[in-house]
Design an enzyme around this catalytic site. Sequence first.
Site, mmCIF file in Angstrom:
data_model
loop_
_atom_site.group_PDB
_atom_site.id
_atom_site.type_symbol
_atom_site.label_atom_id
_atom_site.label_comp_id
_atom_site.label_asym_id
_atom_site.label_seq_id
_atom_site.Cartn_x
_atom_site.Cartn_y
_atom_site.Cartn_z
ATOM 1 N N MET A 30 -23.297 -52.408 -15.597
ATOM 2 C CA MET A 30 -24.264 -52.915 -16.574
ATOM 3 C C MET A 30 -25.657 -52.932 -15.940
ATOM 4 O O MET A 30 -26.545 -53.663 -16.385
ATOM 5 C CB MET A 30 -23.857 -54.317 -17.049
ATOM 6 N N ALA A 32 -28.730 -53.463 -13.070
ATOM 7 C CA ALA A 32 -29.142 -54.474 -12.086
ATOM 8 C C ALA A 32 -28.317 -54.259 -10.806
ATOM 9 O O ALA A 32 -27.660 -55.163 -10.288
ATOM 10 C CB ALA A 32 -28.981 -55.889 -12.630
ATOM 11 N N HIS A 34 -26.683 -53.592 -7.245
ATOM 12 C CA HIS A 34 -26.797 -54.148 -5.896
ATOM 13 C C HIS A 34 -25.789 -53.416 -5.016
ATOM 14 O O HIS A 34 -25.129 -52.464 -5.485
ATOM 15 C CB HIS A 34 -26.549 -55.666 -5.914
ATOM 16 N N HIS A 37 -22.338 -52.465 -6.276
ATOM 17 C CA HIS A 37 -22.239 -51.256 -7.104
ATOM 18 C C HIS A 37 -22.385 -49.992 -6.263
ATOM 19 O O HIS A 37 -21.627 -49.031 -6.440
ATOM 20 C CB HIS A 37 -23.366 -51.220 -8.150
ATOM 21 N N GLN A 61 -19.211 -57.922 -24.844
ATOM 22 C CA GLN A 61 -18.504 -58.746 -23.860
ATOM 23 C C GLN A 61 -19.234 -60.051 -23.549
ATOM 24 O O GLN A 61 -18.792 -60.814 -22.697
ATOM 25 C CB GLN A 61 -18.219 -57.949 -22.588
ATOM 26 N N LYS A 149 -14.346 -58.389 -7.073
ATOM 27 C CA LYS A 149 -14.983 -59.674 -7.392
ATOM 28 C C LYS A 149 -14.604 -60.095 -8.812
ATOM 29 O O LYS A 149 -14.364 -61.255 -9.083
ATOM 30 C CB LYS A 149 -16.502 -59.593 -7.260
ATOM 31 N N ASP A 150 -14.545 -59.103 -9.705
ATOM 32 C CA ASP A 150 -14.104 -59.390 -11.080
ATOM 33 C C ASP A 150 -12.595 -59.163 -11.132
ATOM 34 O O ASP A 150 -12.108 -58.200 -11.730
ATOM 35 C CB ASP A 150 -14.843 -58.477 -12.059
HETATM 36 O O1 PAF Z 1 -18.125 -55.201 -14.516
HETATM 37 C C1 PAF Z 1 -19.042 -54.836 -15.287
HETATM 38 O O2 PAF Z 1 -20.170 -54.628 -14.887
HETATM 39 C C2 PAF Z 1 -18.733 -54.649 -16.765
HETATM 40 O O3 PAF Z 1 -17.843 -55.606 -17.207
HETATM 41 C C3 PAF Z 1 -18.245 -53.239 -17.107
HETATM 42 C C4 PAF Z 1 -16.924 -52.919 -16.454
HETATM 43 C C5 PAF Z 1 -19.295 -52.221 -16.674
HETATM 44 C C6 PAF Z 1 -18.055 -53.108 -18.623
HETATM 45 O O4 PAF Z 1 -19.246 -53.381 -19.312
#
Ligand code: PAF
Length: 279
Positions: A30, A32, A34, A37, A61, A149-150
Site C-alpha cells: 500500500m 509508504a 520502508h 517492503h 480493507q 509482521k502481518d
Molecule cells: O499488507 C499490506 O500492505 C496490504 O494489506 C496488502 C497485502 C498490500 C493488501 O492491500
Amino acid sequence: MKIVNTIEELSSHLQATRDGGRSIGFVPTMGALHKGHTELMRIAREQNQVVVASIFVNPTQFNNPNDLRNYPRTLDEDLSKCEQIGVDIVFAPTVEEIYPETDTRKFEFGNLDKVMEGKHRPGHFNGVAQVVSKLFDAVDPTRAYFGQKDYQQLAVIRHLVEMLKLDVEIIGCPTIRENDGLAMSSRNMLLTPDQRKSSPLIAKTLFEARNKKEQFSVKELMRWVVNQINSDPLLNVEYFEIANAKTLEPIGNWSESAEAVGCIAVQVGDVRLIDNILF
Ligand code: PAF
C-alpha cells in the site's frame, strides 16, 4: 522500470514474460515503503526473473475512514525505492481501476478472520482478500511475498490461495525491525517523537515474554505482557492473544499447541501498531 496504472497495460507488459515461461515475483504493497517492503522486493528479485510491485491503498480493507484518510502516501519516494531495488514493473492503479463496481464478494475463512485483527477490525480481511485476489488475477504471479509482521494476514492469504485454487506460491518473510526492535511499519512515520520513543517497549516486551514462557502459564503471560506495555502512559494495548500458530485458535495451555504465536495490537495516540512473536 515501467510504471503502469491499468490492468491492460500491465498485462501487455507481462505477456512476453508469460509466453517465455519466465517467473514473476510479486510484492503487493500500500506504498509508504520502508525496509520491510524493500526486503520483500529484494528476496523477490533473487528468486524470480521478473519482479512486479503494486502500490495501492485499498479502501475496502479500512474499517475506519480516518485511518484510510491518514494512511501515508509517498508515491515519488516509493517509486525511487522500487527502482533502486531493481523492480521491473510498478502497478499503481486508481480505485476505479481495481473496483469499477462495488466488490460484494464475501470470503469464508472459518476461525482465521474471527479472532484478533478480524475481531477488532470487522471486514478488514474480507477487504484484503478482495484486493489480493484481484491483484493476483491481474499479475498472475509465480510467487508472492508477504511480511510475517502481518501474521494473521499471511494465514488468511494462504487460505485464500487454497480456497480459490490459485497457482501461486506464497512466501512469508521475516519481520524487519528498527535497531531498537520496533517492527517496521508504514504507520511508524505517523508517530510523534514521544510516541516513537515509547513504541519499542512493544517488541521488547514480546521478546522478554518468549523467555518467560517456562515460568508462566498462558494466562499469566498474557496479563504480564499487557501490564508491562500499558505501564507506559502513551501505549494502550487493544489485545494480546496467544494462539495456535497454524489455526490461530486461542490456547489456554502451552500443551495445546507445539508452536504458538502471540499477536498484539497497541493504540499509540491515533496510530495503531501490530506485532507478533512465535513461542
Ligand atoms: O499488507 C499490506 O500492505 C496490504 O494489506 C496488502 C497485502 C498490500 C493488501 O492491500
